[in-house]
Design a protein around this motif. Sequence first.
Motif, PDB file in Angstrom:
ATOM      1  N   PRO A 117       0.927  -0.860  -0.163  1.00 44.86           N
ATOM      2  CA  PRO A 117       0.331   0.785  -0.020  1.00 44.86           C
ATOM      3  C   PRO A 117       0.772   1.436   0.095  1.00 44.86           C
ATOM      4  N   CYS A 118       0.304   2.067  -0.751  1.00 47.35           N
ATOM      5  CA  CYS A 118       0.749   3.519  -0.778  1.00 47.35           C
ATOM      6  C   CYS A 118       0.254   4.517  -0.565  1.00 47.35           C
ATOM      7  N   GLU A 134       4.120   8.220  -1.647  1.00 45.89           N
ATOM      8  CA  GLU A 134       5.541   7.377  -0.965  1.00 45.89           C
ATOM      9  C   GLU A 134       6.187   8.041  -2.625  1.00 45.89           C
ATOM     10  N   ASN A 183      -8.434   8.608  -1.651  1.00 47.69           N
ATOM     11  CA  ASN A 183      -7.457   7.638  -0.269  1.00 47.69           C
ATOM     12  C   ASN A 183      -9.198   7.099   0.496  1.00 47.69           C
ATOM     13  N   GLY A 225      -7.713   4.841   2.529  1.00 47.35           N
ATOM     14  CA  GLY A 225      -7.196   4.071   3.581  1.00 47.35           C
ATOM     15  C   GLY A 225      -6.075   2.789   3.880  1.00 47.35           C
ATOM     16  N   LYS A 226      -5.493   1.907   3.784  1.00 46.23           N
ATOM     17  CA  LYS A 226      -4.477   1.153   4.138  1.00 46.23           C
ATOM     18  C   LYS A 226      -5.416   0.459   4.347  1.00 46.23           C
ATOM     19  N   ASP A 253       4.819  -2.928   3.453  1.00 49.36           N
ATOM     20  CA  ASP A 253       4.761  -1.304   4.013  1.00 49.36           C
ATOM     21  C   ASP A 253       5.858  -0.736   2.667  1.00 49.36           C
ATOM     22  N   ALA A 254       5.581   0.183   1.926  1.00 48.52           N
ATOM     23  CA  ALA A 254       6.998   1.051   1.057  1.00 48.52           C
ATOM     24  C   ALA A 254       7.719   1.725   1.977  1.00 48.52           C
ATOM     25  N   GLN A 306      10.889   0.405   6.055  1.00 47.56           N
ATOM     26  CA  GLN A 306      10.783   0.493   7.648  1.00 47.56           C
ATOM     27  C   GLN A 306      10.849  -1.016   7.819  1.00 47.56           C
ATOM     28  N   ARG A 321      11.842   5.673   8.625  1.00 51.13           N
ATOM     29  CA  ARG A 321      11.578   6.016   7.288  1.00 51.13           C
ATOM     30  C   ARG A 321      12.305   5.950   5.838  1.00 51.13           C
ATOM     31  N   THR A 365       4.835   9.954   8.040  1.00 51.15           N
ATOM     32  CA  THR A 365       4.233   8.876   8.872  1.00 51.15           C
ATOM     33  C   THR A 365       3.004   9.292   8.985  1.00 51.15           C
ATOM     34  N   SER A 366       2.144   8.880   8.375  1.00 52.42           N
ATOM     35  CA  SER A 366       0.286   9.299   8.215  1.00 52.42           C
ATOM     36  C   SER A 366      -0.060   9.876   9.717  1.00 52.42           C
TER      37      SER A 366
HETATM   38  N1  UDP Z   1      -0.973   3.853   3.871  1.00 53.43           N
HETATM   39  C1  UDP Z   1      -1.848   3.883   2.680  1.00 53.43           C
HETATM   40  N2  UDP Z   1      -2.727   4.823   3.002  1.00 53.43           N
HETATM   41  C2  UDP Z   1      -2.949   5.242   4.140  1.00 53.43           C
HETATM   42  C3  UDP Z   1      -1.992   5.701   4.890  1.00 53.43           C
HETATM   43  C4  UDP Z   1      -0.641   4.224   4.894  1.00 53.43           C
HETATM   44  O1  UDP Z   1      -1.799   2.921   1.757  1.00 53.43           O
HETATM   45  O2  UDP Z   1      -3.807   6.093   4.036  1.00 53.43           O
HETATM   46  C5  UDP Z   1       0.580   3.162   3.948  1.00 53.43           C
HETATM   47  C6  UDP Z   1       1.620   3.628   3.658  1.00 53.43           C
HETATM   48  O3  UDP Z   1       1.886   4.568   2.344  1.00 53.43           O
HETATM   49  C7  UDP Z   1       3.002   2.891   4.054  1.00 53.43           C
HETATM   50  C8  UDP Z   1       1.637   2.092   5.354  1.00 53.43           C
HETATM   51  O4  UDP Z   1       0.643   2.069   4.418  1.00 53.43           O
HETATM   52  O5  UDP Z   1       3.152   1.626   3.232  1.00 53.43           O
HETATM   53  C9  UDP Z   1       1.778   2.570   6.844  1.00 53.43           C
HETATM   54  O6  UDP Z   1       1.813   3.597   6.672  1.00 53.43           O
HETATM   55  P1  UDP Z   1       2.854   4.632   8.135  1.00 53.43           P
HETATM   56  O7  UDP Z   1       4.427   4.676   7.095  1.00 53.43           O
HETATM   57  O8  UDP Z   1       2.398   6.138   7.571  1.00 53.43           O
HETATM   58  O9  UDP Z   1       2.311   4.346   8.804  1.00 53.43           O
HETATM   59  P2  UDP Z   1       3.479   3.704   9.868  1.00 53.43           P
HETATM   60  O10 UDP Z   1       4.893   3.213   9.789  1.00 53.43           O
HETATM   61  O11 UDP Z   1       4.163   4.963  10.919  1.00 53.43           O
HETATM   62  O12 UDP Z   1       2.583   2.801  11.296  1.00 53.43           O
END
Ligand code: UDP
Length: 312
Positions: A4-5, A8, A68, A70-71, A91-92, A95, A198, A203-204
């Motif tokens: 999911p991106c 990114e 959007n 959501g993930k 994740d993209a 991390q 990252r 982060t979102s």
């Molecule tokens: N992501 C997504 N949609 C969203 C928020 C995040 O597809 O609305 C993706 C984001 O691109 C990433 C993954 O979900 O590949 C994890 O997001 P993020 O790195 O922001 O979260 P964290 O690693 O801080 O938990």
Amino acid sequence: MVVPCFNEQDNVKPFLSACKDAFSDKEYDYELIFINDGSSDSTWKSLKALYDSESRDNYIKLVNFSRNFGKESAIYAGLQNAAGDYICIIDADLQQNPHLVTDMVEYLDSNPECDVVAAYQSERIEGKVTSLLKKTFYSVINKLCEIDFRSGASDFRTFRRTVCDAILGMPEYYRFSKGIFSWVGFNTHYIPYVAEERNAGTTSWSVRKLFKYAFDGIVSFSVFPLKLATYVGTITSFAALIYMVIVIIQKFAFGIKVPGYATIVVLLLLIGGIQLITTGIIGTYISRIYIQGKNRPIYIEKEYVSYEDNGQ
Ligand code: UDP
Ligand code: MG
């Protein structure tokens, strides 16, 4: 690989290189499914460029959402398009190291009884307050829900086709993947990992979003909050009954002197507050029934590009 991106643009290319690096000496084929979840930056452009640059040895699928979603929705779209015997969600932002995926695959290969290999964060680089809040969340959700939630477990996991089909069989609108993974069951093996920094972007997640996520998770997999009104109501009714007996005895034995203004106001506010909160909770569940009743799609696809359509 389901990726999911969301915003990114600078990560997708390094991510692809990391995957190539990790899988180059492996015998298995793999495909990368990038889902552009309505990014506001040039993620889609970067993805298209990546797709074009890899055209000779292409193994990329791209899904572009109309906005959007959501993930969780992005994961669902990825699973729908995944063709592999094993499916990995990652994740993209790098991390989560693609090299770990090879370990996951090896584990699945050598342990036929295991269906899911999930990574959990053995050490978290985060503040004490956040860590305490997360711990509290896990202990609350584990008490309220019938299924087990493992603290620190992430969406970073690799599983068999059967698990993927089971998850796809849950087309609920409000998707809480931690709950869905637990709910479908299967034998899960946990391996530790340390989340890296990252690669680029931010982060979102905000504190507000985390709280909403926690609340959504509980509401998705527990109906305990709905019963709260009954429990609190039973306790207060019982207390009221005892108090009634006391008041009657007081009345006949000593006669009641000054009316208890403070008591009445406090009780009124307290009971009123509890009533509003529980009505709100019921409202939350009803709104979910309402939205689910509309049977809206989990996501809307604007564009789809796949190596399969190139006759490869
Ligand atoms: N992501 C997504 N949609 C969203 C928020 C995040 O597809 O609305 C993706 C984001 O691109 C990433 C993954 O979900 O590949 C994890 O997001 P993020 O790195 O922001 O979260 P964290 O690693 O801080 O938990
Ligand atoms: Mg991240």
